[in-house]
Design a protein around this motif. Structure first.
Motif, short mmCIF file in Angstrom:
data_model
loop_
_atom_site.label_atom_id
_atom_site.label_comp_id
_atom_site.label_asym_id
_atom_site.label_seq_id
_atom_site.Cartn_x
_atom_site.Cartn_y
_atom_site.Cartn_z
N ARG A 397 0.81 -1.22 0.00
CA ARG A 397 0.00 0.00 0.00
C ARG A 397 0.84 1.27 0.00
O ARG A 397 0.36 2.32 -0.40
N ARG A 398 2.07 1.18 0.47
CA ARG A 398 2.94 2.35 0.48
C ARG A 398 4.39 1.89 0.47
O ARG A 398 4.75 0.90 1.12
N THR A 400 8.73 3.55 -0.07
CA THR A 400 9.63 4.70 -0.14
C THR A 400 10.81 4.35 -1.04
O THR A 400 11.39 3.26 -0.93
N SER A 454 8.13 9.02 -0.87
CA SER A 454 7.17 7.99 -0.46
C SER A 454 5.91 8.10 -1.32
O SER A 454 5.41 9.21 -1.56
N GLY A 456 2.01 6.27 -1.95
CA GLY A 456 1.00 5.37 -1.43
C GLY A 456 -0.14 5.15 -2.40
O GLY A 456 -0.32 5.90 -3.37
N ASP A 457 -0.91 4.12 -2.13
CA ASP A 457 -2.07 3.77 -2.97
C ASP A 457 -3.33 4.36 -2.35
O ASP A 457 -4.15 3.66 -1.76
N GLU A 458 -3.49 5.67 -2.52
CA GLU A 458 -4.63 6.34 -1.88
C GLU A 458 -5.96 5.99 -2.53
O GLU A 458 -7.02 6.08 -1.89
#
Length: 472
Positions: A397-398, A400, A454, A456-458
């Motif tokens: 999901r996230r 870096t 970073s 993420g999969d918002e």
């Protein structure tokens, strides 16, 4: 920057590395944020250990940990160290870590921290500082180098030696035989970004995610007579090595494979060990290797029931409750920050039943590489020839990315694509706190990156439709 200001920054940077709390680091981060990149190298050099001018050389048997912060630690895990008699503190040396074997009863609680006397000539001739560490003791585990505490122990071993000797962080290699060979396979999965090369002899493996070894050259040596009917079981059969070689080739990890006509002892593999040590003289780890496959969790199980659980109903299920895989989010310039609630696919090697006294069982034994769903995530990242970074997250999901101008990217125009869609485009922004944070991940002076991004999969776009949902 004047001398007083530089000394103040160095003190603050040292405090930043030593503090254990994020709140304290936040206060220091503001003071360090505006340090110009031109001063980074000088600051890092000042943060490294101050080594004694004339440290001990030659063989040091059963040496205790002596450096500040580590002195007195690991009383049951001493080191045997060899330092070339002509050691020159002005020159950086390669380091060889050699993991010992096991199988001495009581689960395997004996120390036996050094057992390679018949290979001293090869070790001394390697041109390296050599260290034979001691695996953590454990009353139940026959795979002590797979225990969770083995990994921070090896990191402390390197820190200890760096406190006394000038070691090139990009020239550290790892070898092992028997239990140590299994440990080398395990550490190759856990710490592929730590070692320039890994040598595994007389070993086996159970769970593997072979792409995680990308960027580290693997050497495998195994005897065709490692398993002998009625005399030595199949725990380190030649087929384990052949299966590993096949899968390494299939996923594109650089490797060398050497079968020999002998049996289990490392002495039988002397030619392969000599060849590896000679080959590795000219090798260096590449902290900016253009393809990174980060996986968490990963590694081999530390328990002796690796082939089959004692409870049939548990053994028949395709899950990992008896493998105790530990999290491992960092790999070179990638960190997995958050994993989803699905699975990724590992290899799992299984072996058919083989009763010690039944010849037909020995003649018909079968080894099979199976696929196994494991709760975890993976990030496959590579740098294209045009400097664009392509990233494919799997059940993540996230993540870096830690960036450095030497990676082949354009510092003025960094582009990151995720699943074929541009997710970042902008200038690389070097920062001393970020550089220090990159060190804190591994305590590795060779894995330093001054910028990070970073992602993420918002919006839930990274859903993996071909995996299993893990029930909570």
């Amino acid at each position: 920057m004047n001398l007083n200001a530089m000394q103040a920054i160095i003190q603050q940077a040292r405090a930043y590395l030593s503090t254990g709390g994020e709140a304290a680091r936040m206060e220091l981060r503001a003071a360090l944020q505006d340090v110009p990149p031109a001063d980074f190298d000088e600051i890092i050099a000042a943060l490294k250990p101050v080594r004694p001018p004339r440290p001990a050389t030659g063989w040091q048997i059963s040496r205790a940990f002596l450096s500040p912060g580590l002195a007195g630690r690991y009383p049951d895990q001493p080191l045997t160290v060899y330092v070339p008699p002509d050691y020159d503190p002005a020159r950086a040396y390669g380091l060889l870590l050699m993991l010992h074997g096991g199988g001495r009863g009581g689960g395997d609680g004996g120390r036996h921290f050094y057992e390679h006397q018949n290979l001293n000539d090869l070790l001394e001739g390697s041109g390296r500082i050599v260290c034979c560490p001691s695996a953590p003791p454990h009353p139940r585990s026959w795979a002590r180098w797979h225990l969770p505490e083995a990994e921070p122990y090896l990191a402390d071993v390197i820190t200890e030696l760096e406190s006394f000797y000038n070691i090139d962080p990009d020239n550290v290699i790892l070898g092992g035989t028997s239990m140590g060979g299994m440990g080398a396979n395990h550490m190759a999965h856990r710490l592929a970004d730590r070692f320039a090369s890994v040598f595994s002899s007389s070993s086996h493996w159970d769970l593997a995610y072979w792409p995680a070894l990308m960027g580290t050259t693997i050497w495998i040596s195994q005897g065709i007579n490692d398993a002998v009917m009625f005399r030595r079981r199949h725990g380190t059969d030649i087929e384990f090595a052949r299966a590993a070689k096949l899968r390494l080739d299939q996923v594109g990890v650089a490797n060398f494979y050497r079968e020999h006509s002998g049996g289990h002892p490392l002495l039988d593999a002397r030619p392969a060990l000599y060849e590896w040590l000679k080959w590795s003289r000219d090798q260096r780890r590449n902290p900016y290797y253009p393809r990174v496959v980060a996986v968490t969790p990963r590694g081999l199980t530390p328990w002796s029931d690796w082939r089959r659980h004692k409870t049939p109903s548990v053994a028949a299920q395709n899950h990992t409750d008896f493998h105790d895989l530990a999290e491992a989010p960092h790999a070179r310039w990638v960190t997995i920050d958050e994993v989803g609630d699905e699975t990724i696919m590992f290899d799992m090697l299984t072996m058919s039943d083989c009763r010690d006294a039944v010849e037909d069982d020995w003649n018909n034994i079968a080894f099979t590489v199976r696929r196994k769903h494991v709760p975890g995530g993976a990030v496959d990242a590579y740098i294209r020839d045009d400097g664009v970074i392509e990233v494919t997250p799997k059940n993540v999901r996230r993540f870096t990315l830690w960036l450095h101008p030497r990676m082949g990217i354009d510092p003025a125009d960094v582009r990151i694509m995720v699943w074929g869609r541009e997710r970042f485009r902008g200038r690389l922004q070097p920062s001393l706190p970020v550089l220090l944070d990159s060190y804190r991940r591994r305590r590795d002076w060779g894995l330093l990156y001054p910028a990070r991004i970073s992602i993420g999969d918002e919006t839930g776009e990274w859903v993996t439709r071909d995996q299993i949902k893990v029930s909570v």
